[in-house]
Design a protein around this motif. Sequence first.
Motif, short mmCIF file in Angstrom:
data_model
loop_
_atom_site.label_atom_id
_atom_site.label_comp_id
_atom_site.label_asym_id
_atom_site.label_seq_id
_atom_site.Cartn_x
_atom_site.Cartn_y
_atom_site.Cartn_z
N GLY A 51 -21.69 17.57 -8.90
CA GLY A 51 -21.23 17.05 -7.62
C GLY A 51 -19.73 17.02 -7.53
N TRP A 52 -19.25 16.79 -6.32
CA TRP A 52 -17.82 16.72 -6.05
C TRP A 52 -17.34 15.28 -6.13
N VAL A 53 -16.17 15.09 -6.69
CA VAL A 53 -15.56 13.76 -6.77
C VAL A 53 -15.17 13.36 -5.35
N ASP A 54 -15.63 12.18 -4.94
CA ASP A 54 -15.41 11.71 -3.58
C ASP A 54 -14.04 11.07 -3.39
N ALA A 55 -13.58 10.31 -4.37
CA ALA A 55 -12.30 9.61 -4.28
C ALA A 55 -11.70 9.51 -5.68
N ILE A 56 -10.48 9.11 -5.77
CA ILE A 56 -9.81 8.97 -7.06
C ILE A 56 -10.60 7.98 -7.92
N PRO A 57 -10.96 8.38 -9.16
CA PRO A 57 -11.70 7.46 -10.05
C PRO A 57 -10.89 6.18 -10.28
N LEU A 58 -11.60 5.05 -10.39
CA LEU A 58 -10.95 3.76 -10.52
C LEU A 58 -11.23 3.14 -11.89
N PRO A 59 -10.19 2.58 -12.53
CA PRO A 59 -10.44 1.88 -13.79
C PRO A 59 -11.26 0.62 -13.56
N GLY A 60 -12.11 0.32 -14.52
CA GLY A 60 -12.95 -0.87 -14.42
C GLY A 60 -12.66 -1.82 -15.57
N PRO A 61 -13.49 -2.83 -15.72
CA PRO A 61 -13.27 -3.80 -16.80
C PRO A 61 -13.57 -3.20 -18.17
N ARG A 62 -12.88 -3.68 -19.17
CA ARG A 62 -13.11 -3.32 -20.58
C ARG A 62 -13.07 -1.82 -20.84
N GLY A 63 -12.08 -1.12 -20.26
CA GLY A 63 -11.89 0.29 -20.54
C GLY A 63 -12.88 1.23 -19.89
N THR A 64 -13.54 0.79 -18.84
CA THR A 64 -14.49 1.66 -18.15
C THR A 64 -13.81 2.31 -16.95
N VAL A 65 -14.51 3.27 -16.37
CA VAL A 65 -14.04 3.93 -15.16
C VAL A 65 -15.24 4.14 -14.24
N ALA A 66 -14.99 4.09 -12.94
CA ALA A 66 -16.06 4.29 -11.95
C ALA A 66 -15.62 5.33 -10.94
N PHE A 67 -16.58 6.16 -10.51
CA PHE A 67 -16.29 7.16 -9.49
C PHE A 67 -17.60 7.55 -8.82
N ASP A 68 -17.49 8.15 -7.65
CA ASP A 68 -18.66 8.61 -6.90
C ASP A 68 -18.70 10.13 -6.89
N LEU A 69 -19.90 10.69 -7.06
CA LEU A 69 -20.11 12.12 -6.93
C LEU A 69 -20.91 12.37 -5.65
N VAL A 70 -20.49 13.36 -4.88
CA VAL A 70 -21.24 13.80 -3.71
C VAL A 70 -22.10 14.97 -4.18
N VAL A 71 -23.42 14.81 -4.07
CA VAL A 71 -24.37 15.80 -4.58
C VAL A 71 -25.12 16.42 -3.41
N ARG A 72 -25.15 17.74 -3.42
CA ARG A 72 -25.90 18.47 -2.38
C ARG A 72 -27.15 19.03 -3.02
N PRO A 73 -28.27 19.01 -2.31
CA PRO A 73 -29.50 19.57 -2.87
C PRO A 73 -29.40 21.08 -3.06
N ALA A 74 -30.14 21.59 -4.04
CA ALA A 74 -30.14 23.03 -4.33
C ALA A 74 -30.65 23.84 -3.14
N ASP A 75 -31.57 23.28 -2.38
CA ASP A 75 -32.15 23.98 -1.22
C ASP A 75 -31.48 23.55 0.08
N ILE A 76 -30.16 23.49 0.09
CA ILE A 76 -29.40 23.00 1.25
C ILE A 76 -29.70 23.82 2.51
N ASP A 77 -30.01 25.12 2.35
CA ASP A 77 -30.28 25.96 3.51
C ASP A 77 -31.57 25.57 4.22
N ALA A 78 -32.48 24.94 3.51
CA ALA A 78 -33.77 24.54 4.09
C ALA A 78 -33.68 23.20 4.83
N LEU A 79 -32.56 22.50 4.68
CA LEU A 79 -32.41 21.18 5.31
C LEU A 79 -31.71 21.29 6.66
#
Length: 160
Positions: free
Chosen positions: A10-38
Amino acid sequence: MDTTHCAVDGWVDAIPLPGPRGTVAFDLVVRPADIDALADDAPDTIVTCTSGDPRITHELLNGIQPGDLLRATGTLVQPPAPGEPARLTVDALEVLDTALVPVLQEMVLDRYGDYVVIFDADTDAVPVFTAHGTWVGLADNPDAIAHLIDIRERVNGGDA
């Protein structure tokens, strides 16, 4: 709660953000493999990702930008309620493609060693100063910055 070990592209939606205790959070935008059928207005799937692995955290916070295409591998937890994003705890990360270089939308300061430059999206000209604030000159475009700094170094013996 239902969990699955999987890989998600998937594509990164926004700049990843640091979280508590050395973690990181980010969102992925995922497109279905059969996108042409949708339908054209079918929504993308958002997968919320987190990682506590120091190597992955470092890469996400220092080398990843919105628009990069990633393959995130880890444990996927199904959302607790319909409409909420799935959550992926990432234990491996691969960059499949990088986003285009972002276009400047405002003024940005940048360092070139002992020099500071100001990029402005509205003009090609780039003001150059020493880190102490002394005026060096105006580069006609970003490619001319190094030449301007080189001239100052030769004239002043390397002192910024």
